[in-house]
Motif scaffolding. Structure first.
Motif, mmCIF file in Angstrom:
data_model
loop_
_atom_site.group_PDB
_atom_site.id
_atom_site.type_symbol
_atom_site.label_atom_id
_atom_site.label_comp_id
_atom_site.label_asym_id
_atom_site.label_seq_id
_atom_site.Cartn_x
_atom_site.Cartn_y
_atom_site.Cartn_z
ATOM 1 N N ILE A 62 0.891 -1.164 0.000
ATOM 2 C CA ILE A 62 0.000 0.000 0.000
ATOM 3 C C ILE A 62 0.926 1.211 0.000
ATOM 4 O O ILE A 62 1.736 1.380 0.912
ATOM 5 C CB ILE A 62 -0.943 0.055 1.221
ATOM 6 C CG1 ILE A 62 -1.879 -1.153 1.246
ATOM 7 C CG2 ILE A 62 -1.773 1.349 1.173
ATOM 8 C CD1 ILE A 62 -2.846 -1.187 2.442
ATOM 9 N N ILE B 231 -6.509 0.693 -2.575
ATOM 10 C CA ILE B 231 -7.400 0.179 -1.523
ATOM 11 C C ILE B 231 -8.640 1.063 -1.379
ATOM 12 O O ILE B 231 -9.745 0.557 -1.169
ATOM 13 C CB ILE B 231 -6.642 0.062 -0.172
ATOM 14 C CG1 ILE B 231 -5.450 -0.906 -0.308
ATOM 15 C CG2 ILE B 231 -7.574 -0.363 0.954
ATOM 16 C CD1 ILE B 231 -5.805 -2.359 -0.580
ATOM 17 N N ALA C 272 -8.363 -4.091 5.197
ATOM 18 C CA ALA C 272 -7.292 -4.154 4.191
ATOM 19 C C ALA C 272 -6.006 -4.572 4.876
ATOM 20 O O ALA C 272 -5.701 -4.108 5.982
ATOM 21 C CB ALA C 272 -7.114 -2.798 3.523
ATOM 22 N N CYS D 172 -11.884 2.417 5.353
ATOM 23 C CA CYS D 172 -11.811 0.983 5.712
ATOM 24 C C CYS D 172 -12.149 0.793 7.186
ATOM 25 O O CYS D 172 -11.925 1.684 8.005
ATOM 26 C CB CYS D 172 -10.402 0.444 5.499
ATOM 27 S SG CYS D 172 -9.836 0.521 3.813
#
Ligand code: R5P
Length: 282
Positions: free
Chosen positions: A214, A220, A237, A256
């Motif tokens: 990431i 994401i 994630a 998230c």
């Protein structure tokens, strides 16, 4: 065989030393006023073999990595296994445009001047290790570690953000014992990606997206938005390498339900240790 480390990956080096039932020695690392690095192992001597754990990212840490090797050799080390948890420049694995440097090859060629063996973790393309011109190279996968961490967290579905990452998602899902699938991603620029509207069955499910890296978080965020559109109940994630550049972690935490990485790069969310996978490779 002791574990030696510099200024990166201290917690991973400690975990590894514990698993190998040996000592972890951290070098003193300083910067001169002009920015040049200085390393020293405050020892009288070392055994003939050593493990050095150090990231080659960002650039200054690659220089530190070379200095650590030389400092160890000056204390009697003859054979070094170099563990590079996050190997910088791995993504420039070909000359995409005429006149570009083949960065991954350059890094491995220069690393071979100092290191005898190399162990990496989830290289973007493990095939680049063919450029390390000595035997004894290995890329280990963090998928089992990520899978074990999430095995009791009620995950229904593991998703890869693109087809290229689907093998990793399948491995994580296998450890958890749930389904896996992948989305379709198109990269528009260094910071923007587009996720094609998908028919993945995410409705009412707790979904875990897994990726190798990431960086800006663009992948994401786009994948999470698509999963929420598809009716996912929760979206977590996890990645191997959490670079989290330009405030990515803060941005991700707004979309998230949970964001985690392994400890190849240290951050507030690097809670999953890959020490066991590395110790098996050693
Ligand atoms: C690219 O193919 C990698 O697997 C990652 O998906 C990518 O590096 C993530 O970058 P970002 O977080 O900037 O979208």
């Amino acid at each position: 065989m002791r574990v030696l480390c510099g200024s990166t990956s201290k917690s991973l080096a400690d975990d590894l030393a514990k698993l190998l039932d040996t000592e972890c020695i951290q070098a003193t690392v300083k910067r001169f006023p002009d920015g040049e690095g200085y390393v020293r192992f405050e020892q009288e001597s070392l055994e003939k073999e050593a493990i050095i754990v150090q990231n080659s990212y960002p650039d200054s840490n690659f220089v530190e990595l070379l200095l650590l090797h030389d400092a160890a050799r000056g204390l009697g080390v003859e054979k070094v296994t170099c563990v590079i948890p996050y190997f910088g420049y791995a993504r420039q694995d070909r000359r995409f445009n005429t006149g570009e440097a083949l960065s991954a090859q350059v890094m491995l060629r220069h690393l071979a001047v100092e290191a005898d063996r190399v162990i990496t973790v989830d290289l973007h393309k493990p095939d680049i290790l063919r450029w390390f011109p000595k035997p004894g190279v290995k890329d280990v996968t963090a998928a089992p570690a990520i899978g074990h961490y999430f095995s009791d967290k009620g995950i229904d579905l593991v998703l890869a953000p693109d087809k290229g990452a689907s093998q990793r998602a399948a491995e994580v899902a296998h450890v958890i014992g749930c389904d896996n699938d992948h989305l379709t991603k198109t990269r528009l620029s260094g910071t923007e990606v587009k996720i094609t509207p998908s028919k993945v069955d995410a409705r009412g499910k707790k979904v875990l997206i897994v990726d190798d890296i990431i960086s800006t978080g663009g992948t994401i965020v786009a994948a999470t938005n698509e999963l929420k559109r598809l009716g996912a109940l929760k979206v977590c994630a996890a990645c191997t390498h959490g670079l989290f550049v330009s405030g990515a972690l803060e941005r991700l935490n707004t979309v998230c339900d949970q964001v985690l990485s392994t400890n190849t790069l240290e951050s507030p969310v690097s809670k999953i240790s890959v020490a066991e996978e590395i110790s098996k490779a050693l």
